[in-house]
Design an enzyme around this catalytic site. Structure first.
Site, short mmCIF file in Angstrom:
data_model
loop_
_atom_site.label_atom_id
_atom_site.label_comp_id
_atom_site.label_asym_id
_atom_site.label_seq_id
_atom_site.Cartn_x
_atom_site.Cartn_y
_atom_site.Cartn_z
N HIS A 134 33.02 80.10 32.74
CA HIS A 134 33.98 79.36 31.91
C HIS A 134 33.29 78.20 31.19
O HIS A 134 32.18 77.81 31.54
CB HIS A 134 35.13 78.84 32.77
CG HIS A 134 35.92 79.93 33.42
ND1 HIS A 134 36.12 80.02 34.77
CD2 HIS A 134 36.56 80.99 32.89
CE1 HIS A 134 36.85 81.10 35.04
NE2 HIS A 134 37.13 81.71 33.92
N ASP A 151 46.95 82.98 34.54
CA ASP A 151 45.49 83.01 34.62
C ASP A 151 45.07 82.36 35.95
O ASP A 151 45.54 81.27 36.29
CB ASP A 151 44.94 82.22 33.42
CG ASP A 151 43.45 82.41 33.22
OD1 ASP A 151 42.88 83.38 33.74
OD2 ASP A 151 42.85 81.56 32.50
N ASP A 187 39.07 80.98 25.75
CA ASP A 187 39.71 79.68 25.71
C ASP A 187 38.82 78.67 24.98
O ASP A 187 39.26 77.99 24.05
CB ASP A 187 40.04 79.20 27.13
CG ASP A 187 40.95 77.98 27.14
OD1 ASP A 187 41.46 77.60 26.06
OD2 ASP A 187 41.16 77.39 28.21
N THR A 188 37.55 78.60 25.38
CA THR A 188 36.64 77.60 24.79
C THR A 188 36.61 77.67 23.27
O THR A 188 36.69 76.64 22.59
CB THR A 188 35.22 77.81 25.36
OG1 THR A 188 35.24 77.47 26.75
CG2 THR A 188 34.20 76.93 24.64
N ASP A 204 43.58 85.53 41.97
CA ASP A 204 42.13 85.37 42.10
C ASP A 204 41.79 85.02 43.54
O ASP A 204 41.73 83.85 43.92
CB ASP A 204 41.62 84.29 41.14
CG ASP A 204 40.11 84.09 41.27
OD1 ASP A 204 39.49 84.78 42.11
OD2 ASP A 204 39.57 83.23 40.56
N HIS A 252 36.02 87.62 31.96
CA HIS A 252 36.39 86.20 31.89
C HIS A 252 35.30 85.44 31.15
O HIS A 252 34.20 85.95 30.93
CB HIS A 252 36.58 85.63 33.30
CG HIS A 252 37.93 85.94 33.87
ND1 HIS A 252 38.85 84.99 34.16
CD2 HIS A 252 38.51 87.14 34.16
CE1 HIS A 252 39.94 85.58 34.63
NE2 HIS A 252 39.77 86.89 34.64
N SER A 273 34.25 83.53 25.59
CA SER A 273 34.14 82.90 24.28
C SER A 273 32.73 83.14 23.76
O SER A 273 31.79 83.24 24.54
CB SER A 273 34.39 81.39 24.40
OG SER A 273 35.78 81.14 24.47
ZN LIG Z 1 38.73 83.01 34.08
#
Ligand SMILES: [Zn+2]
Length: 359
Positions: A198, A83, A277-278, A105, A232, A235
């Site tokens: 994020h 990632d 992820d969160t 990235d 991205h 969540s």
């Molecule tokens: Zn990301």
């Protein structure tokens, strides 16, 4: 089962019209829970590790945990993905440790905080894709800078994220530039900037089209129907998890994530990989808080981690079902990296770019 590349998995997802959640891993409990959920509903898996995760667990531990997951779940294909790789070295050392996919990235410079020029991004992503494809490994690129359309700011997670004010142009991927970028770099998947960010604090209200630019997804998908899009910061930060976290002494101000129905709309328009992820962190942390509050004499870490794993498993299973990946794992026969490399060499995996009909 053998490890699968991101490209093969997302090609299958595109063919059958589903999306695949990509969950971040740092420790054994996350791997166990994500895999148990996948096993229950026969979903293929993307496990992704950030640079922060690689520093936390170590490359050898991460690689061995994924090997263990493969041995425990022989019918579930697993893609191991880097990632937010920040430079060539991060991407190539990931490949050395068994990653079958890397994100280069280049939207940020190697310091992972300075927004990069288009030329820098195109050139570093092209170099990584050229090398990775030679050994069959997939590459995700990113065009546009992730950040909030409400605040005009980037976000930081695990030390990665843009600093300073960002313009509207930077925060929304330009569809014409996306075509040029994919053509030049030959990436397998493209992360786009569309107002997601994020962390837990994505939106200060339920997002509408002004702050979550789903029209950008549709516009890019129309121009690039053959490229797999990546969302991205996706969540959903469910209210129920925020409440649970706060009920047991947590302090999370009211926040909104990306609604599931918006992700599902994205999946109808070419989104194939959805980074989460969160939600996973919050599901586990809320249980740790609950046990710490309800059983104040408890000191066995397993008594905190077992309910955390159960909560994470429930969340992952929901996402596999909501995104439509459930039921597909056993239908996929993973191709070897050597076979993928052969197909790249033959040009069989070059991105399909449709010439605009309107031209
Ligand atoms: Zn990301």
């Amino acid at each position: 089962m053998a490890r699968i590349t991101l490209r093969q998995l997302l090609d299958h997802a595109a063919e059958h019209g589903y999306g695949v959640p990509a969950f971040n891993i740092n420790n054994m409990e996350q791997v166990l829970a994500i895999m148990a959920a996948a096993e229950e509903c026969d979903a293929p898996v993307i496990l992704q590790a950030s640079r922060g995760a690689r520093a936390y667990a170590g490359d050898v531990m991460l690689a061995k945990m994924v090997e263990a997951a493969e041995a425990m779940h022989p019918t579930i294909p697993i893609c191991l993905h880097q990632d937010h790789g920040n430079d060539e070295a991060t991407c190539f050392s990931a490949i050395q440790h068994g990653f079958t996919s890397v994100m280069m990235d280049g939207s940020l410079e190697a310091d992972a905080k300075t927004p990069a020029s288009y030329d820098y991004n195109e050139s570093i992503t092209r170099r990584v894709a050229e090398m990775a494809h030679k050994v069959g490994v997939s590459v995700e690129g990113e065009l546009g800078v992730l950040g909030s359309l409400e605040t005009g700011k980037g976000d930081k997670e695990d030390g990665h994220g843009a600093e300073g004010a960002l313009s509207h142009d930077q925060l929304l991927t330009d569809p014409d530039q996306a075509v040029a970028f994919v053509r030049a770099t030959k990436v397998d998947a493209l992360a786009i900037a569309m107002g997601t960010s994020h962390g837990a604090y994505k939106f200060s209200r339920k997002p509408d089209g002004e702050i979550l630019a789903m029209h950008v997804v549709k516009a890019i998908h129309e121009r690039l129907p053959g490229i797999h899009l990546v969302m991205h910061g996706s969540s959903s930060v469910p209210e129920s998890l925020q409440e649970l976290f706060n009920r047991y002494g947590g302090e999370m101000p009211k926040t909104w994530g990306v609604p599931i129905e918006e992700i599902q709309a994205g999946i109808r328009h070419g989104v194939r990989k959805v980074n989460i992820d969160t939600d996973c962190r919050l599901a586990m942390a809320a249980q740790i808080r609950r046990i710490a509050t309800e059983k104040r004499s408890e000191f066995d870490p397993r008594k905190f981690l077992q309910p955390s794993m159960d909560a994470l498993k429930t969340l992952c299973r929901e996402r596999y079902e909501q995104f439509g990946s459930a039921g597909h794992a056993s239908k996929i026969k993973p191709l070897s990296l050597a076979e993928m490399a052969k197909r790249y060499r033959a040009g069989a995996l070059d991105p399909r770019i449709e010439v605009s009909r309107a031209a």
